[in-house]
Design a protein around this motif. Sequence first.
Motif, short mmCIF file in Angstrom:
data_model
loop_
_atom_site.label_atom_id
_atom_site.label_comp_id
_atom_site.label_asym_id
_atom_site.label_seq_id
_atom_site.Cartn_x
_atom_site.Cartn_y
_atom_site.Cartn_z
N SER A 1 34.66 42.48 43.88
CA SER A 1 34.54 42.38 42.50
C SER A 1 35.64 41.93 41.62
CB SER A 1 34.38 43.80 42.14
OG SER A 1 33.34 44.62 42.57
N PRO A 2 35.70 40.52 41.48
CA PRO A 2 36.83 39.66 40.87
C PRO A 2 37.27 40.21 39.66
CG PRO A 2 34.92 38.09 41.28
CD PRO A 2 34.45 39.53 41.77
N ARG A 3 38.46 40.39 39.11
CA ARG A 3 39.05 40.73 37.79
C ARG A 3 39.42 39.55 37.11
NH1 ARG A 3 39.79 43.50 42.22
NH2 ARG A 3 41.86 42.35 42.86
N GLU A 4 39.22 39.55 35.87
CA GLU A 4 39.84 38.45 35.13
C GLU A 4 41.49 38.71 34.63
OE1 GLU A 4 39.20 37.08 30.44
OE2 GLU A 4 37.81 36.67 31.92
N ALA A 5 42.19 37.98 34.84
CA ALA A 5 43.68 38.39 34.55
C ALA A 5 44.58 37.07 34.21
CB ALA A 5 44.29 38.90 35.96
N TRP B 1 44.51 53.77 43.96
CA TRP B 1 45.78 53.50 42.86
C TRP B 1 46.64 54.58 43.00
CZ3 TRP B 1 44.12 49.78 39.17
CH2 TRP B 1 42.89 49.42 39.26
N ASP C 1 40.41 43.21 47.37
CA ASP C 1 39.91 44.37 46.99
C ASP C 1 40.80 45.60 46.79
OD1 ASP C 1 37.11 43.41 47.11
OD2 ASP C 1 36.71 44.28 49.03
N GLY D 1 44.56 42.49 38.09
CA GLY D 1 43.75 42.44 36.87
C GLY D 1 44.61 42.58 35.57
N TYR D 2 46.13 42.28 35.70
CA TYR D 2 46.83 42.67 34.38
C TYR D 2 46.90 41.31 33.69
CZ TYR D 2 47.70 47.48 35.67
OH TYR D 2 47.49 48.92 35.86
N ASP E 1 47.28 39.80 40.31
CA ASP E 1 46.20 40.03 41.06
C ASP E 1 45.53 41.45 41.00
OD1 ASP E 1 46.60 37.76 42.14
OD2 ASP E 1 47.48 38.18 43.96
N GLU F 1 40.58 34.26 37.70
CA GLU F 1 39.57 35.08 38.43
C GLU F 1 40.14 35.45 39.72
OE1 GLU F 1 35.23 34.48 39.69
OE2 GLU F 1 34.97 35.05 37.39
N THR F 2 40.26 36.71 39.98
CA THR F 2 41.26 37.01 41.20
C THR F 2 40.20 37.15 42.39
OG1 THR F 2 40.79 39.31 40.97
CG2 THR F 2 42.72 38.52 39.79
#
Length: 590
Positions: A377-381, A137, A133, A320-321, A318, A372-373
């Motif tokens: 709220s998983p992010r695609e990276a 930032w 999570d 999302g980059y 991780d 998918e991290t």
Amino acid sequence: MSTGRIIKVAGPLVIAEGMRDANMFDVVRVSDKRLIGEIIEMHGDRASIQVYEETAGLGTGEKVESTGMPLSVELGPGLITGIYDGIQRPLEKIRAVAGNNLTRGIEVPSLDRDKKWHFQPALQAGAAVEPGDILGWVQETAVVRHAIMVPVGVKGTLKRLTAGDYTVTDVIGTAATDAGEKDLTLMQKWPVRRGRPIRRKLSPDMPLVTGQRVVDTLFPIAKGGVAAIPGPFGSGKTVTQHQLAKWAEADIVVYIGCGERGNEMTDVLNEFPELIDPHTGKSLMERTVLIANTSDMPVAAREASIYTGITIAEYFRDMGYSVALMADSTSRWAEALREMSGRLEEMPGEEGYPAYLGSRLAQFYERAGRVETLGASPREASLSVIGAVSPPGGDISEPVSQATLRIVKVFWGLDSALAYKRHFPAINWLTSYSLYADSLGPWFNEHVSPEWMTLRGRLMALLSEEASLEEIVKLVGMDALSPEDRLKMETARSIREDFLHQLAFHEVDTYTSLRKQYLMMKLVLLYYDRGFDALQMGADIETLASLPSREAIGRFKYVEEAKIEAEYRRVSALIAAEIDEAAAGREEDF
């Protein structure tokens, strides 16, 4: 904490006894000089240690102390623009402390402990949190927004999280977990030999656009894909990797100089800060991490440098980059493995490399992927890995090249013959391949043109036919070919010289958009198709081969992106008019 004594020193290998309480891969401090080492083999209370620094002057009986922790990297704000050695020691900080030469046993933290970063929370107290999570930032550089994530192993409820200016070790908040309260900081640590966890891997069906025509059109790599660039000395491996680092559509670049010449890393260090990133308008260094472990640095640290680099790359993935990792070169890494294996007196495999060479290479490349991290709220990276291979004498039948080819799905084979002809990038179109091409086809057809894969197939076929026809020409001469075959040879020459040949140091030609690549394919094949029809009408092949419009096709790659549509219409009209005139003139002769 286990403490032992040295009983043997053999170059970077140190054997110590009295280490029964130590574990495999523990980091140790050797002698009063506190040299950094890592346990790579255990026999009873004897530990074999690879030392990441020069061991000259060490003697038997000196103390060895285990830290009880595996070799780990510090992950947090300050990584971007950083220049590290193979075990993540900050070279610029070391120079400020000790001068231009690395001092043995020097201890400098990887991340600056004094610099303050402004943290902006994304969650509030009372929120449920789990590994991955995003807590908030930090604006690390003008182009990189650094996500502060919940570390692996922490799951519970957020008790406190406050905005403000913090160093990487300051507590920014706390979380209540089943094991009690856990302090949260901007920094986390991770052992380099263990891949960072993900939720799941995704299929590689999106290309990593590089702007290099031979790559994007003929041998594309997927986001999250793995590629190898084998080639002999002087064939352009390093420049090709520099081009990919500069232009690939990646948010973050991690460049590992593993055992290569120091002047090549100097080129990177001099070039990257001055290069303007086309995607952001800022310096390329503002999204780059450099690992410099040159050929004159301790051999054992080469092995660690690969793992250090990919762990840092996984950390940014991780967030999302899209991350691109360049390893130059895995051959030097394999040579370090061979040296350590020999000193450990292990049974050698082919050409003296250890029997586990293939599995170690696989463990490295398998850490790439589109994923998918973790997190609610998983992010695609994605993490794409491009490894250069430097086979001795350019012989790719040697073990490192063959073990790599069994793992990777893209092979960009560099050819010294092409390099000597000044054809760069010197990627041989007859021996190279991409196993991603079919799975990426639907993306190209949808996002560039429905004709993309058809045109690509025709280009490949013409290049293949040219190779066959060249054998005939060598035997009986060009005059023995039919006009249709002569036209194929001329078109293939245009593909080679006008499309595949690309100047890395030309301000326009250094990068080609997918749209421009498509229009270039269309022009070359328009010449072939109209020329073929003209031959059927009796046109002369010598006339078709010397049309002025062929020069216009060749100059199209130097046209700026903003003008390509208008120039395409002009050149295509010119080709059609000249070929029609050639065909009409021949008909009048009859």
